[in-house]
Each structure stands twice: as C-alpha cells, then as structure tokens.
Design a protein around this motif. Structure first.
Motif, PDB file in Angstrom:
ATOM      1  N   CYS A  50       7.154   1.874  -4.762  1.00 27.93           N
ATOM      2  CA  CYS A  50       5.718   1.689  -4.576  1.00 27.93           C
ATOM      3  C   CYS A  50       5.392   0.868  -3.329  1.00 27.93           C
ATOM      4  O   CYS A  50       5.811  -0.285  -3.208  1.00 27.93           O
ATOM      5  CB  CYS A  50       5.118   1.020  -5.813  1.00 27.93           C
ATOM      6  SG  CYS A  50       3.372   0.634  -5.655  1.00 27.93           S
ATOM      7  N   LEU A  51       4.631   1.479  -2.410  1.00 32.37           N
ATOM      8  CA  LEU A  51       4.233   0.797  -1.176  1.00 32.37           C
ATOM      9  C   LEU A  51       3.435  -0.472  -1.449  1.00 32.37           C
ATOM     10  O   LEU A  51       3.538  -1.459  -0.728  1.00 32.37           O
ATOM     11  CB  LEU A  51       3.342   1.736  -0.350  1.00 32.37           C
ATOM     12  CG  LEU A  51       3.946   2.510   0.806  1.00 32.37           C
ATOM     13  CD1 LEU A  51       2.884   3.404   1.412  1.00 32.37           C
ATOM     14  CD2 LEU A  51       4.506   1.564   1.855  1.00 32.37           C
ATOM     15  N   GLY A  52       2.612  -0.427  -2.503  1.00 34.06           N
ATOM     16  CA  GLY A  52       1.718  -1.542  -2.787  1.00 34.06           C
ATOM     17  C   GLY A  52       2.328  -2.646  -3.622  1.00 34.06           C
ATOM     18  O   GLY A  52       1.633  -3.608  -3.972  1.00 34.06           O
TER      19      GLY A  52
ATOM     20  N   SER B 283      -6.255   9.839   1.973  1.00 33.80           N
ATOM     21  CA  SER B 283      -5.354   8.678   1.965  1.00 33.80           C
ATOM     22  C   SER B 283      -6.075   7.463   1.403  1.00 33.80           C
ATOM     23  O   SER B 283      -5.515   6.694   0.607  1.00 33.80           O
ATOM     24  CB  SER B 283      -4.863   8.369   3.385  1.00 33.80           C
ATOM     25  OG  SER B 283      -4.099   9.427   3.886  1.00 33.80           O
ATOM     26  N   GLY B 284      -7.326   7.284   1.814  1.00 32.15           N
ATOM     27  CA  GLY B 284      -8.118   6.165   1.318  1.00 32.15           C
ATOM     28  C   GLY B 284      -8.329   6.227  -0.181  1.00 32.15           C
ATOM     29  O   GLY B 284      -8.217   5.219  -0.887  1.00 32.15           O
ATOM     30  N   ILE B 285      -8.619   7.428  -0.692  1.00 33.40           N
ATOM     31  CA  ILE B 285      -8.811   7.585  -2.137  1.00 33.40           C
ATOM     32  C   ILE B 285      -7.525   7.239  -2.886  1.00 33.40           C
ATOM     33  O   ILE B 285      -7.547   6.548  -3.912  1.00 33.40           O
ATOM     34  CB  ILE B 285      -9.284   9.016  -2.467  1.00 33.40           C
ATOM     35  CG1 ILE B 285     -10.734   9.197  -2.003  1.00 33.40           C
ATOM     36  CG2 ILE B 285      -9.165   9.310  -3.967  1.00 33.40           C
ATOM     37  CD1 ILE B 285     -11.266  10.613  -2.143  1.00 33.40           C
ATOM     38  N   GLY B 286      -6.398   7.704  -2.357  1.00 32.80           N
ATOM     39  CA  GLY B 286      -5.119   7.389  -2.997  1.00 32.80           C
ATOM     40  C   GLY B 286      -4.862   5.899  -3.055  1.00 32.80           C
ATOM     41  O   GLY B 286      -4.453   5.357  -4.083  1.00 32.80           O
ATOM     42  N   LEU B 287      -5.125   5.210  -1.958  1.00 28.52           N
ATOM     43  CA  LEU B 287      -4.885   3.765  -1.900  1.00 28.52           C
ATOM     44  C   LEU B 287      -5.906   2.995  -2.735  1.00 28.52           C
ATOM     45  O   LEU B 287      -5.552   2.026  -3.418  1.00 28.52           O
ATOM     46  CB  LEU B 287      -4.918   3.285  -0.453  1.00 28.52           C
ATOM     47  CG  LEU B 287      -3.729   3.725   0.408  1.00 28.52           C
ATOM     48  CD1 LEU B 287      -4.014   3.468   1.869  1.00 28.52           C
ATOM     49  CD2 LEU B 287      -2.460   3.011  -0.023  1.00 28.52           C
TER      50      LEU B 287
ATOM     51  N   ALA C 194     -12.247  -0.910  13.248  1.00 30.06           N
ATOM     52  CA  ALA C 194     -12.254  -2.326  12.870  1.00 30.06           C
ATOM     53  C   ALA C 194     -10.840  -2.712  12.444  1.00 30.06           C
ATOM     54  O   ALA C 194      -9.901  -1.919  12.579  1.00 30.06           O
ATOM     55  CB  ALA C 194     -13.257  -2.550  11.737  1.00 30.06           C
ATOM     56  N   ASP C 195     -10.689  -3.920  11.931  1.00 30.23           N
ATOM     57  CA  ASP C 195      -9.368  -4.408  11.509  1.00 30.23           C
ATOM     58  C   ASP C 195      -9.161  -4.059  10.036  1.00 30.23           C
ATOM     59  O   ASP C 195      -9.282  -4.901   9.155  1.00 30.23           O
ATOM     60  CB  ASP C 195      -9.303  -5.930  11.722  1.00 30.23           C
ATOM     61  CG  ASP C 195      -7.941  -6.500  11.331  1.00 30.23           C
ATOM     62  OD1 ASP C 195      -6.971  -5.713  11.258  1.00 30.23           O
ATOM     63  OD2 ASP C 195      -7.854  -7.716  11.082  1.00 30.23           O
ATOM     64  N   ASP C 196      -8.885  -2.776   9.775  1.00 25.36           N
ATOM     65  CA  ASP C 196      -8.677  -2.343   8.392  1.00 25.36           C
ATOM     66  C   ASP C 196      -7.818  -1.071   8.377  1.00 25.36           C
ATOM     67  O   ASP C 196      -7.553  -0.464   9.425  1.00 25.36           O
ATOM     68  CB  ASP C 196     -10.015  -2.108   7.669  1.00 25.36           C
ATOM     69  CG  ASP C 196     -10.913  -1.125   8.415  1.00 25.36           C
ATOM     70  OD1 ASP C 196     -10.454  -0.005   8.681  1.00 25.36           O
ATOM     71  OD2 ASP C 196     -12.062  -1.489   8.722  1.00 25.36           O
ATOM     72  N   ILE C 197      -7.414  -0.648   7.184  1.00 27.84           N
ATOM     73  CA  ILE C 197      -6.466   0.467   7.066  1.00 27.84           C
ATOM     74  C   ILE C 197      -7.104   1.800   7.455  1.00 27.84           C
ATOM     75  O   ILE C 197      -6.467   2.632   8.116  1.00 27.84           O
ATOM     76  CB  ILE C 197      -5.893   0.548   5.638  1.00 27.84           C
ATOM     77  CG1 ILE C 197      -5.079  -0.712   5.328  1.00 27.84           C
ATOM     78  CG2 ILE C 197      -4.990   1.767   5.481  1.00 27.84           C
ATOM     79  CD1 ILE C 197      -4.562  -0.774   3.905  1.00 27.84           C
ATOM     80  N   LEU C 198      -8.350   2.052   7.047  1.00 26.74           N
ATOM     81  CA  LEU C 198      -8.986   3.328   7.389  1.00 26.74           C
ATOM     82  C   LEU C 198      -9.067   3.495   8.907  1.00 26.74           C
ATOM     83  O   LEU C 198      -8.813   4.584   9.435  1.00 26.74           O
ATOM     84  CB  LEU C 198     -10.377   3.432   6.766  1.00 26.74           C
ATOM     85  CG  LEU C 198     -10.438   3.643   5.250  1.00 26.74           C
ATOM     86  CD1 LEU C 198     -11.886   3.756   4.794  1.00 26.74           C
ATOM     87  CD2 LEU C 198      -9.649   4.876   4.818  1.00 26.74           C
TER      88      LEU C 198
END
Length: 406
Positions: free
Chosen positions: A351-353, A233-237, A208-212
C-alpha cells in the motif's frame, strides 16, 4: 437482477451472517487455518488461503498470481486507465506507481507532518469540555478525509461530500440488491468525476503544491496524463486514503477499551509505545483480504489451481497465524515482530499510503493522549449497535467513549 459474475462476494465465502460474527471473524479464520488452510469455494470458483506463508506468496509472486484480473472483490466500479495501479503487474505497474509514489516519500511526509498535527490539534481541541466523545465521528472520520483533501488540493469544506461518495464507492455488493448498489456506485462515481474535473483543469492552468497538480505535470510513457486520468487517480487516492485510516484510528480506540483495557495509561506514560500499539492494531483487528488471478496452472499449495481462477489471500487470518506470531490471538503491543503483519499487503502492490496512514494514526493518538487523562467505555455499550457494513465485513460507524480531561 444485474449479473454479479465479475464481483466476488466475500460474505458468501465465509457464510458469516450476524453483525457480531462479521465484526469478529477471527474464530472462523482460526477454524479455516486449522481445518481448511487452502479452501476452494465452488459456488464462485475461488481459491482461498489463510496461512501467513501462503498469503505472502500470493501477494509477492505476481508471475503466478497476477493483479490483472477479470473478477475482483474490490467493490469500487472498475475503471482501468494508464494511471490506475490496480489491475496491473510489473513492469507496467512500476511506471504507474511511480507517478503517485512521489507524494508518499519520507521527505514529502515530513513536510506534511506539521499540517496533519494542526488538523489533529483542532479536532481534539473541539472535544474540550465534553465528558463523552464519539471518537469515530469526531476524529477517525474527519482527520483522514481533511488530510487527503489538503494533500490532493481539494477544498476541505467539501469533505462531507467526498466522504459520502467514498462510502458509496467502497460499500460491498450483495447478491439480492446488486443492481441497486451498482446504480448507486455509478451515480457516485459520475458525481465525483464531475466534481473533480474542473478542479483538475484549473490545476493544469495554475499548478499548486499538491498531488493533483503534480499529476497534471507527470510524464507516463512519454505522454502527460489526460484530465480524466488525473481525475480517476484523485478518486482512487481520496477513497483509499480515508477508508483504511478511519478504520485504523477507530480500531485503535476500540482495542484500548476492549482488547487490552488499561493500556491507555501506558500510552500516556511512554510515547514510544504508541507506534507499537498502531502496528498491533493493524495485525490484530483488521479483517482484510486481497484477490489475485491465477496466472498459470499450479499446484504450489498442494491443490490443482487453474489459470484464470481467482485466489483470495485472507490477510486478517494470516496476521493471526501462530507459526508467525506466538500467542497470536492475544493483543500484545510488545510482540517483537508485530510490524511483519500483512494488512498493507506485501510485494509490488504494498500500500502506497501506508506511511501516511501510520503517521495520521500516531499523531491522532498522541494528540488525544496529551489532552485526556483516561478513557472508559460508555455504560451499556453494545458494539453491534455501532457497526456499518463495509468492504471488510463490518466496521465502526460510531464509538462513544467517556473521557477525563488531563
């Protein structure tokens, strides 16, 4: 008792005991800048720097101060895989970071702006008709966790579970209860992994249109990430993506009420002042620190530091260094260089975010300001009754404020 040898306990360096002192460590920072700007803590074999230039050097110079470290003050259980941007240095770090960076480009964020605005609109609309609102519980907590859940493609109705797991993972260790806290973290990490794993498997089959989904398709060193690497990676984000932004939004309202009362009216009169407020809150009221490992023997700060020792850059102190910020102990949104703070780090590990956190904070503030004419503290407010232990010392778990509808 389980060994704490790999975990650095910040509060044992500062010796700040009371909730009030941990919430406001700034007097201790000042004392250290003036009397012990480079301080060795023999109990944990840790160097500490408190000045702006020193902290910046630690963050930038990865050849001297490495992010590959055996010990850390990061309270999250350590998991090192190919997608983990922590515990690595350039050039390896650059490849790992590139996997995640595409989600935080200006173009990506521009696409997300209306979605974030819609979430903020709904949260603020829910406050309509109330004379007292809890800005932490009703805005600062739900906004970031809903946003990062949507960004990652995780069901937003699960946000309370996600927030609960994140809180446990980021809860600081204490020597007396180290084993119990470690067990809680391990349990939370296992539950989080088991929750995300089938979601990632589904994304790999039906992107889908998402980061995962993007991570399941991403290429690292000629190979795709495994499902578990995508999960981690998802848990970190998910964790990092809501912790800092919740604190930023909470602290913005605290600063408007107590650091510079009356400034709320300036926000209503001039929307261009809002980003300045965000930056000054990040500079003025973020007791944050980052660790690195000394990569080679050095006397760069006038003391003999040995390879393998840990060094902590106290950015919350660096942000109040008078040599960088005139009248640094004064909250001033019109300070010309307040955006040069180090709260989001500096150098390769910036920080990326950070752009997402800034966007969420500005949207949260502008949406609230349009709806409410003024804010005031509730009578008899005592900050110590509204604090909870966090990775940075103490943070707000609630902040009730009186509001007047515009």
């Amino acid at each position: 008792m389980r060994s704490t040898s790999k975990t650095i306990l910040l509060h044992e360096i500062s010796k700040l005991k009371s909730k009030q002192d941990q919430w406001n460590p700034f007097a201790w920072y000042k004392q250290m800048r003036e009397n012990n700007p480079v301080f060795y803590d023999a109990e944990q074999d840790v160097w500490n720097v408190f000045l702006y230039d020193h902290a910046k050097r630690v963050l930038f110079d990865h050849q001297l101060f490495s992010n590959k470290k055996e010990r850390s003050l990061i309270p999250v259980p350590r998991v090192n895989n190919r997608s983990n941007v922590n515990f690595s240095d350039p050039p390896e770090h650059r490849h790992r970071r590139a996997l995640l960076a595409q989600a935080f480009t200006p173009r990506s964020l521009k696409e997300w702006e209306p979605r974030i605005q819609a979430i903020a609109d709904e949260l603020v609309a829910d406050m309509e008709g109330q004379t007292t609102v809890d800005i932490v519980q009703q805005l600062a907590i739900p906004l970031p966790v809903i946003v990062i859940a949507k960004l990652l493609g995780v069901p937003s109705q699960d946000r309370e579970k996600i927030k609960a797991w994140s809180d446990i993972l980021f809860y600081p260790y204490e020597r007396e209860t180290f084993g119990d806290i470690a067990d809680q973290k391990a349990r939370a990490m296992k539950e989080f992994q088991e929750y995300l794993y089938p979601i990632v498997q589904e994304k790999r089959k039906h992107p889908a249109d998402d980061i995962l989904s993007d991570l399941t398709k991403a290429n690292l060193e000629g190979e795709q990430l495994t499902d578990m690497e995508v999960v981690m990676s998802g848990i970190g984000l998910l964790g990092a993506g809501n912790e800092t932004t919740t604190m930023l939004i909470s602290n913005m309202f605290y600063s408007m009420l107590f650091d510079q009362p009356g400034i709320y009216q300036e926000m209503r009169a001039d929307s261009t002042a809002m980003p300045k407020l965000v930056e000054e809150v990040l500079r003025f009221r973020f007791p944050v620190a980052i660790d690195r490992q000394v990569a080679q023997d050095t006397t760069v700060f006038g003391h003999k530091m040995k390879k393998g020792q840990i060094i902590i850059a106290w950015m919350g102190s660096a942000n109040r260094d008078e040599s960088q910020f005139a009248n640094a102990e004064t909250f001033d949104i019109h300070r010309h260089n307040n955006q040069t703070h180090l709260t989001f780090g500096a150098g390769p590990h910036f920080c990326l975010g950070a752009p997402l956190a800034r966007m969420e904070a500005n949207i949260a503030l502008s949406t609230f300001v349009k709806r409410f004419a003024d804010i005031r503290p509730v009578e008899g407010f005592e900050v110590t009754e509204h604090l909870i232990q966090s990775a940075t010392g103490q943070s707000l778990k609630s902040l009730p404020i009186r509001v007047e509808t515009a």
